[in-house]
Design an enzyme around this catalytic site. Structure first.
Site, PDB file in Angstrom:
ATOM      1  N   SER A   1       0.821  -1.212   0.000  1.00 41.17           N
ATOM      2  CA  SER A   1       0.000   0.000   0.000  1.00 41.17           C
ATOM      3  C   SER A   1       0.853   1.259   0.000  1.00 41.17           C
ATOM      4  O   SER A   1       0.315   2.368   0.042  1.00 41.17           O
ATOM      5  CB  SER A   1      -0.895  -0.007   1.238  1.00 41.17           C
ATOM      6  OG  SER A   1      -0.108  -0.349   2.377  1.00 41.17           O
TER       7      SER A   1
ATOM      8  N   THR B   1      -2.039   3.274   4.084  1.00 42.66           N
ATOM      9  CA  THR B   1      -1.101   4.386   3.953  1.00 42.66           C
ATOM     10  C   THR B   1      -0.287   4.526   5.220  1.00 42.66           C
ATOM     11  O   THR B   1      -0.817   4.312   6.308  1.00 42.66           O
ATOM     12  CB  THR B   1      -1.910   5.687   3.772  1.00 42.66           C
ATOM     13  OG1 THR B   1      -2.538   5.634   2.507  1.00 42.66           O
ATOM     14  CG2 THR B   1      -1.053   6.927   3.873  1.00 42.66           C
TER      15      THR B   1
ATOM     16  N   THR C   1       1.889   6.963   0.205  1.00 43.30           N
ATOM     17  CA  THR C   1       0.973   5.871  -0.151  1.00 43.30           C
ATOM     18  C   THR C   1       1.002   5.564  -1.649  1.00 43.30           C
ATOM     19  O   THR C   1       1.366   6.432  -2.456  1.00 43.30           O
ATOM     20  CB  THR C   1      -0.468   6.267   0.230  1.00 43.30           C
ATOM     21  OG1 THR C   1      -1.338   5.145   0.082  1.00 43.30           O
ATOM     22  CG2 THR C   1      -0.992   7.395  -0.636  1.00 43.30           C
TER      23      THR C   1
ATOM     24  N   ARG D   1      -6.250   9.113 -10.428  1.00 47.14           N
ATOM     25  CA  ARG D   1      -6.886   9.493  -9.159  1.00 47.14           C
ATOM     26  C   ARG D   1      -5.822   9.849  -8.108  1.00 47.14           C
ATOM     27  O   ARG D   1      -4.821   9.176  -7.957  1.00 47.14           O
ATOM     28  CB  ARG D   1      -7.756   8.339  -8.662  1.00 47.14           C
ATOM     29  CG  ARG D   1      -8.463   8.574  -7.327  1.00 47.14           C
ATOM     30  CD  ARG D   1      -7.685   7.974  -6.175  1.00 47.14           C
ATOM     31  NE  ARG D   1      -8.432   8.023  -4.907  1.00 47.14           N
ATOM     32  CZ  ARG D   1      -7.882   7.760  -3.730  1.00 47.14           C
ATOM     33  NH1 ARG D   1      -6.607   7.443  -3.642  1.00 47.14           N
ATOM     34  NH2 ARG D   1      -8.605   7.812  -2.635  1.00 47.14           N
ATOM     35  N   VAL D   2      -6.077  10.916  -7.390  1.00 48.21           N
ATOM     36  CA  VAL D   2      -5.217  11.323  -6.277  1.00 48.21           C
ATOM     37  C   VAL D   2      -6.077  11.341  -5.017  1.00 48.21           C
ATOM     38  O   VAL D   2      -7.209  11.828  -5.040  1.00 48.21           O
ATOM     39  CB  VAL D   2      -4.610  12.721  -6.551  1.00 48.21           C
ATOM     40  CG1 VAL D   2      -3.937  13.275  -5.304  1.00 48.21           C
ATOM     41  CG2 VAL D   2      -3.610  12.653  -7.708  1.00 48.21           C
ATOM     42  N   GLY D   3      -5.544  10.805  -3.945  1.00 50.10           N
ATOM     43  CA  GLY D   3      -6.304  10.747  -2.699  1.00 50.10           C
ATOM     44  C   GLY D   3      -5.966  11.884  -1.754  1.00 50.10           C
ATOM     45  O   GLY D   3      -5.492  12.949  -2.167  1.00 50.10           O
ATOM     46  N   ASP D   4      -6.204  11.636  -0.483  1.00 52.09           N
ATOM     47  CA  ASP D   4      -5.959  12.654   0.540  1.00 52.09           C
ATOM     48  C   ASP D   4      -4.489  12.776   0.920  1.00 52.09           C
ATOM     49  O   ASP D   4      -4.035  13.817   1.391  1.00 52.09           O
ATOM     50  CB  ASP D   4      -6.756  12.304   1.804  1.00 52.09           C
ATOM     51  CG  ASP D   4      -6.342  10.946   2.378  1.00 52.09           C
ATOM     52  OD1 ASP D   4      -6.194   9.989   1.582  1.00 52.09           O
ATOM     53  OD2 ASP D   4      -6.159  10.835   3.594  1.00 52.09           O
TER      54      ASP D   4
ATOM     55  N   THR E   1      -5.656   7.936   7.446  1.00 50.44           N
ATOM     56  CA  THR E   1      -5.544   6.752   6.612  1.00 50.44           C
ATOM     57  C   THR E   1      -6.957   6.295   6.257  1.00 50.44           C
ATOM     58  O   THR E   1      -7.900   6.579   6.989  1.00 50.44           O
ATOM     59  CB  THR E   1      -4.766   5.630   7.336  1.00 50.44           C
ATOM     60  OG1 THR E   1      -4.758   4.462   6.524  1.00 50.44           O
ATOM     61  CG2 THR E   1      -5.377   5.278   8.677  1.00 50.44           C
ATOM     62  N   GLY E   2      -7.075   5.601   5.140  1.00 55.04           N
ATOM     63  CA  GLY E   2      -8.394   5.123   4.753  1.00 55.04           C
ATOM     64  C   GLY E   2      -8.866   5.772   3.475  1.00 55.04           C
ATOM     65  O   GLY E   2      -8.054   6.270   2.686  1.00 55.04           O
TER      66      GLY E   2
ATOM     67  N   GLY F   1      -9.590   8.135   1.021  1.00 55.60           N
ATOM     68  CA  GLY F   1      -9.170   9.528   0.913  1.00 55.60           C
ATOM     69  C   GLY F   1     -10.291  10.489   0.584  1.00 55.60           C
ATOM     70  O   GLY F   1     -10.295  11.635   1.060  1.00 55.60           O
TER      71      GLY F   1
HETATM   72  C1  SD4 Z   1      -5.959   7.220  -0.355  1.00 52.64           C
HETATM   73  N1  SD4 Z   1      -5.779   7.436   2.021  1.00 52.64           N
HETATM   74  O1  SD4 Z   1      -5.310   7.244  -1.382  1.00 52.64           O
HETATM   75  C2  SD4 Z   1      -5.270   6.747   0.873  1.00 52.64           C
HETATM   76  C3  SD4 Z   1      -5.498   5.285   0.906  1.00 52.64           C
HETATM   77  C4  SD4 Z   1      -4.882   4.577   1.976  1.00 52.64           C
HETATM   78  O2  SD4 Z   1      -4.525   4.460   4.243  1.00 52.64           O
HETATM   79  O3  SD4 Z   1      -4.318   3.579   1.723  1.00 52.64           O
HETATM   80  N2  SD4 Z   1      -5.008   5.070   3.177  1.00 52.64           N
HETATM   81  O4  SD4 Z   1      -7.141   7.506  -0.295  1.00 52.64           O
END
Ligand code: SD4
Length: 338
Positions: free
Chosen positions: A93, A194, A212, A222-225, A245-246, A248
């Site tokens: 991850s 992450t 991450t 795609r871009v996350g948080d 984490t989680g 995004g």
């Molecule tokens: C995301 N927050 O790209 C990240 C994903 C992840 O632990 O693995 N978070 O949304």
């Protein structure tokens, strides 16, 4: 896939069923849980402290602690810490070995922030093993905060980073298997591990890092948080630091890490702040709550007090303080169905 109604039924919330009821149950939990974790007054020797997300945080914390215990800076500690899972092919991850997007590309997001409020970030970066170090270089060598995609790659290559294949055999096989079984349009979001890592050094300065490969099988591009300052991670050296984490998308919608720090500014303990942020997500984004959903926050304040809280059970964090590195189970809002 279990739909939301089913999820509520199984998790004992069927009778409640409304957003308002979610929040009521959240505040009841909040009252119960703020009594202990993060509230106790820590002694001087509790600094330095390192806190990071998930099991791979243990090895990351070790690397951070080495630096902090030798009077190093929190900034060096957070960078060196998260480089460990970035280079570990078994951590699917983060960085090398990360699960790819739905088109088979490993694309990386990372950010870093120091005690002066300086920050750097990269997003949608490919073929570079240590995006966190590129993010630090963006912070230190450019007038900007964020570089993405090809521009970030060109910047990395021009500054001595090497182009590498990050898709391991194991991750490629997982992707091929997913492609066979999965309908492209019903794309279950997977992988929420992450690494976010926060540290306070012996001088009492805070820094944070987050890195991450993002959600597995995400849309290409795609871009996350995680690379977004204030969403995936935030530091205010007067107050504290937080990381997420989680999923995004859920974190971005509430500017999660910034929210946690602002709650601490307003007098909440790190634990209370994480709980309120999670409650905000559950209350405002019930459409996301399904079997696969998870968000967790960690927080660390200027006194070295910490907090952690997640939407569901199963979130773990690694805490290094008083010469002890421990993997702990986070408290959570709601139990996932089996
Ligand atoms: C995301 N927050 O790209 C990240 C994903 C992840 O632990 O693995 N978070 O949304």
């Amino acid at each position: 896939m279990i739909d939301r109604r089913e999820f509520l039924k199984k998790s004992g919330l069927a009778a409640i069923g409304t957003v308002a009821a979610f929040s009521k149950s959240g505040s009841a939990l909040l009252q119960e849980e703020t009594a202990d974790l993060g509230k106790s007054k820590l002694k001087e020797e509790s600094i330095p402290v390192v806190i990071s997300t998930w099991k791979h945080g243990i090895a990351a914390n070790e690397a951070s602690w080495k630096i902090l215990s030798n009077n190093g800076t929190a900034l060096d500690a957070v960078e060196q810490g998260v480089r460990v899972p970035e280079a570990d092919p078994d951590v699917q991850s983060v960085g090398y070995g990360g699960l790819p997007d739905r088109d088979g590309y490993v694309t990386l997001d990372a950010c870093i922030m120091d005690e002066k409020g300086n920050c750097g970030s990269v997003a949608y970066l490919q073929n570079i093993m240590h995006p966190i170090s590129v993010a630090r270089m963006v912070m230190e060598k450019t007038p900007h905060i964020m570089l993405v995609g090809d521009g970030a790659l060109q910047f990395a290559l021009a500054n001595g980073f090497k182009k590498e294949n990050l898709l391991t055999k194991k991750s490629k096989e997982a992707w091929l298997k997913w492609k066979k079984e999965s309908n492209y349009s019903s794309h279950k979001l997977k992988g929420h591990d992450t690494i976010g890592l926060l540290a306070i050094d012996k001088a009492g300065n805070l820094s944070g890092a987050c890195t991450t490969s993002g959600l597995a099988w995400k849309y290409h591009g795609r871009v996350g948080d995680s690379p977004l300052i204030g969403a995936g991670m935030y530091v205010d050296n007067e107050i504290g630091a937080a990381a997420a984490t989680g999923k995004g998308e859920a974190v971005i919608k509430i500017s999660g890490s910034f929210l946690v720090v602002e709650l601490m500014r307003n007098g909440k303990s790190p634990q209370e702040a994480c709980e309120i942020a999670v409650n905000r997500i559950v209350k405002k984004q019930p459409e996301y709550i399904d079997k696969y959903f998870q968000v967790g926050f960690i927080a660390l304040d200027k006194q070295g007090r910490y907090g952690a809280y997640s939407v569901k059970n199963g979130f773990q964090f690694a805490l290094y303080r008083n010469n002890m590195n421990q993997l702990l189970d986070s408290k959570f809002f709601i139990e996932n169905q089996k």
